[in-house]
Design an enzyme around this catalytic site. Structure first.
Site, PDB file in Angstrom:
ATOM      1  N   ASP A   1      10.845 -11.302  -2.660  1.00 38.63           N
ATOM      2  CA  ASP A   1      10.267  -9.986  -2.951  1.00 38.63           C
ATOM      3  C   ASP A   1       8.819  -9.958  -2.477  1.00 38.63           C
ATOM      4  OD1 ASP A   1       9.521  -7.536  -3.917  1.00 38.63           O
ATOM      5  OD2 ASP A   1      10.372  -7.823  -5.917  1.00 38.63           O
TER       6      ASP A   1
ATOM      7  N   GLU B   1       0.823  -1.205   0.000  1.00 43.53           N
ATOM      8  CA  GLU B   1       0.000   0.000   0.000  1.00 43.53           C
ATOM      9  C   GLU B   1       0.856   1.255   0.000  1.00 43.53           C
ATOM     10  OE1 GLU B   1      -0.111   2.013   2.922  1.00 43.53           O
ATOM     11  OE2 GLU B   1      -0.173   0.689   4.679  1.00 43.53           O
TER      12      GLU B   1
ATOM     13  N   HIS C   1      13.351   0.164  -7.113  1.00 39.50           N
ATOM     14  CA  HIS C   1      12.760  -0.969  -6.395  1.00 39.50           C
ATOM     15  C   HIS C   1      13.830  -1.619  -5.526  1.00 39.50           C
ATOM     16  CE1 HIS C   1      10.112  -4.276  -5.550  1.00 39.50           C
ATOM     17  NE2 HIS C   1      10.941  -5.156  -6.092  1.00 39.50           N
TER      18      HIS C   1
ATOM     19  N   ARG D   1       0.539  -2.043  12.408  1.00 39.15           N
ATOM     20  CA  ARG D   1      -0.223  -3.010  11.610  1.00 39.15           C
ATOM     21  C   ARG D   1      -0.608  -2.424  10.256  1.00 39.15           C
ATOM     22  NH1 ARG D   1      -1.028  -7.381  14.513  1.00 39.15           N
ATOM     23  NH2 ARG D   1      -2.447  -8.273  12.965  1.00 39.15           N
TER      24      ARG D   1
ATOM     25  N   CYS E   1       7.654  -1.024  -1.735  1.00 40.66           N
ATOM     26  CA  CYS E   1       8.769  -1.974  -1.756  1.00 40.66           C
ATOM     27  C   CYS E   1       9.837  -1.714  -0.712  1.00 40.66           C
ATOM     28  CB  CYS E   1       9.391  -2.021  -3.145  1.00 40.66           C
ATOM     29  SG  CYS E   1      10.290  -0.520  -3.641  1.00 40.66           S
TER      30      CYS E   1
END
Length: 259
Positions: free
Chosen positions: A123, A40, A107, A65, A70
């Protein structure tokens, strides 16, 4: 991470502490993470700071939580794996977008070596990707619940990660530190050219597919069949974040209009 923090992380993802850092243990942890911690980018649209330190990333995933993108997800996962005795190396990659490569440090992915001789590409921070780690030395097709993958050798030792025949990202083999990704994270949370600043996404793997909330569009994919629901109110959106992703928010995140 100390023992208490590691145990809290394992509870967060519903995984047992492995007896040893083996390949089977890595596969189990990888899948458990994807099914528990969403991909997210809500922090970008809620005005929250993103701090690239292992302490801050683990706190966000475990204590708050939440999920992340990435740098956050693979950064936190690297801390967990290291605390469990895995040999973890951070790798940078450039992501393909319409056939073109993105920025350096676009990334963050992980190379993980296991005690039984495994050498893996892990990943948990690329959205809809492999559910299990990929064998880093394999050059043939690798079947995975998320698709069919290949690692293709390119110039200067780089590896092209291909999913279902489509290149996903170009992975460099040089070891990196978490601080190295600061510029990439800054770009993706501030640049109007970044797809993260132009869209909202929250997505998680389920036992039979995936659930994604993009703005007010909720998409549930069950055994390959997509069901799309348009949410009408802020209350419905907040309820969906909590129900499907375990995220409690005080307000609905919204994409800022470009000026």
């Amino acid at each position: 991470m100390d023992t208490e923090q590691t145990d809290a992380y394992l509870r967060r993802i519903g995984a047992a502490r492995p007896v040893a850092p083996t390949s089977d243990a890595l596969r189990a942890l990888h899948l458990a993470h994807l099914r528990s911690v969403p991909f997210e980018n809500l922090s970008i649209h809620l005005g929250e700071e993103i701090e690239l330190t292992s302490r801050a990333l683990v706190a966000k995933v475990v204590e708050a939580r939440r999920g992340g993108f990435c740098y956050e997800l693979n950064g936190a996962f690297a801390a967990l794996l290291t605390s469990l005795g895995f040999d973890v190396t951070l790798l940078q990659a450039r992501v393909y977008d319409d056939g073109r490569l993105g920025i350096p440090f676009d990334h963050l992915a992980l190379r993980v070596r296991t005690r039984d001789g495994g050498d893996w590409l892990a990943d948990v921070g690329f959205g809809a990707h492999s559910h299990l780690p990929l064998v880093l030395g394999e050059r043939g097709e690798q079947a995975d619940p998320g698709g069919t993958f290949r690692l293709v050798e390119r110039a200067e030792g780089d590896l092209e990660v291909v999913k279902d025949g489509k290149p996903q990202y170009l992975l460099e083999s040089r070891p990196r530190a978490l601080d190295d990704f600061t510029s990439g994270a800054w770009y993706h949370r501030t640049s109007p050219e970044s797809h993260f600043t132009r869209s909202l996404v929250c997505s998680i793997v389920t036992g039979d597919g995936r659930v994604t909330l993009s703005g007010r569009t909720l998409t549930a994919t069950v055994e390959g069949e997509r069901r799309i629901t348009e949410l009408a109110t802020e209350a419905e959106v907040l309820a969906a974040y909590e129900r499907h992703f375990g995220i409690r928010l005080a307000k609905e995140p919204r994409v800022r209009e470009a000026r």
